[in-house]
Enzyme design. Structure first.
Site, PDB file in Angstrom:
ATOM      1  N   GLU A 145       7.990 -21.978   7.138  1.00 31.35           N
ATOM      2  CA  GLU A 145       8.491 -21.112   8.215  1.00 31.35           C
ATOM      3  C   GLU A 145       9.503 -21.806   9.115  1.00 31.35           C
ATOM      4  O   GLU A 145      10.049 -21.194  10.030  1.00 31.35           O
ATOM      5  CB  GLU A 145       7.330 -20.610   9.074  1.00 31.35           C
ATOM      6  CG  GLU A 145       6.602 -21.682   9.852  1.00 31.35           C
ATOM      7  CD  GLU A 145       5.487 -21.102  10.710  1.00 31.35           C
ATOM      8  OE1 GLU A 145       5.535 -21.313  11.932  1.00 31.35           O
ATOM      9  OE2 GLU A 145       4.574 -20.448  10.169  1.00 31.35           O
TER      10      GLU A 145
ATOM     11  N   GLU B 266       0.806  -1.219   0.000  1.00 28.19           N
ATOM     12  CA  GLU B 266       0.000   0.000   0.000  1.00 28.19           C
ATOM     13  C   GLU B 266       0.839   1.269   0.000  1.00 28.19           C
ATOM     14  O   GLU B 266       0.321   2.357  -0.290  1.00 28.19           O
ATOM     15  CB  GLU B 266      -0.929   0.013   1.223  1.00 28.19           C
ATOM     16  CG  GLU B 266      -2.047  -1.011   1.190  1.00 28.19           C
ATOM     17  CD  GLU B 266      -3.077  -0.730   0.108  1.00 28.19           C
ATOM     18  OE1 GLU B 266      -3.106   0.397  -0.411  1.00 28.19           O
ATOM     19  OE2 GLU B 266      -3.847  -1.652  -0.228  1.00 28.19           O
TER      20      GLU B 266
END
Length: 271
Positions: free
Chosen positions: A112, A81
């Site tokens: 992960e 954004e």
């Protein structure tokens, strides 16, 4: 203090399947209302981290977010954004997620769990001591993130983190830890809920305050926003009308010829 995952503790609510839809919604909302006040308690730590990052970005450095699962996705959202909102380069705020871009939509098994992969992913971007890295993990135990932060410390790279557990392994390896202790989730262990909300709020605070410090907001307006749709073009035109008092038509022409609100206003004033 012994490390306890409050994010994994038993929900304060039981027999969720027996609740009506209204009861479910009310109880989820009741829990959500606690989050902003808990984030408020972390403002001193957030301030210290932002103050450490500002000089890096002003001197040409970059900010990296690194996470896995929901936490990694929240970093991707915040980073993605920044260019449209503030008109900055896509290379200024970069988000890395365990498992790569495909993990944004679907979980990548065991992604992960590697303590080396996070640092390897950072190296692909030629990370250096000019940059800063914020690890994001609700649990505070994600090897992908912890390994990356440890390597960053060795290379004199600023490290921060956002977690929802106290005294987590990730906090202990971060120079600037932010711990937002939201407590047990409505659905036990579902840290996409309150923990995710808390992380999103903190990320909003970090990126927005950084961009304002970098001069990307004037007054309270996004004067460098990318004009990527009709809504934003119309918003830009109104900003110009409000700022310099010209007609809507002239503001439209100035915006079209200059490409941003800031450039349009400057062109008019310097013309």
């Amino acid at each position: 203090m012994e490390f306890t995952k409050t994010t994994e503790q038993e929900s304060h609510y039981n027999d969720l399947e027996k609740m009506s839809i209204l009861e479910l919604l009310q109880n989820i909302n009741k829990e959500d209302q606690t989050v902003p006040q808990i984030v408020k308690q972390s403002i001193p730590e957030i301030e210290i981290l932002v103050k450490a990052i500002v000089p890096k970005l002003k001197n040409g450095g970059r900010l990296f977010y690194i996470g896995a699962g929901t936490s990694g996705r929240l970093g991707v959202v915040d980073a993605s954004e920044c260019p449209p909102t503030f008109g900055v380069s896509e290379d200024l705020v970069i988000a890395l997620i365990a498992g790569g871009d495909k993990a944004i939509r679907k979980a990548v098994e065991n992604a992960e769990d590697s303590k080396e992969q996070g640092w390897e992913d950072l190296l692909k971007h030629k990370i250096s001591s000019n940059d800063a890295v914020i690890g994001i993990a609700a649990s505070g135990t994600t090897p992908y993130v912890i390994g990356a932060l440890e390597k960053c410390n060795q290379q004199n790279i600023i490290t921060g983190c956002i977690t929802c557990n106290q005294n987590s392994p990730m906090s202990l390896v971060s120079q600037y830890p932010i711990e937002v202790i939201v407590g047990p989730e409505f659905v036990t262990g579902s840290s996409r809920m309150k923990a995710g909300t808390a992380q999103k709020l903190v990320l909003n605070m970090i990126s927005t305050s950084l961009m304002i410090q970098l001069g990307r907001v004037k007054g309270n307006k996004m004067v460098d926003m990318q004009l990527s749709n009709h809504k934003l073009v119309n918003r830009g035109i109104q900003m110009i009308v409000d700022e310099i008092g010209v007609s809507h038509q002239l503001a439209k022409e100035l915006l079209a010829s200059n490409g941003s609100v800031r450039k349009a206003v400057n062109a008019y004033r310097n013309g």
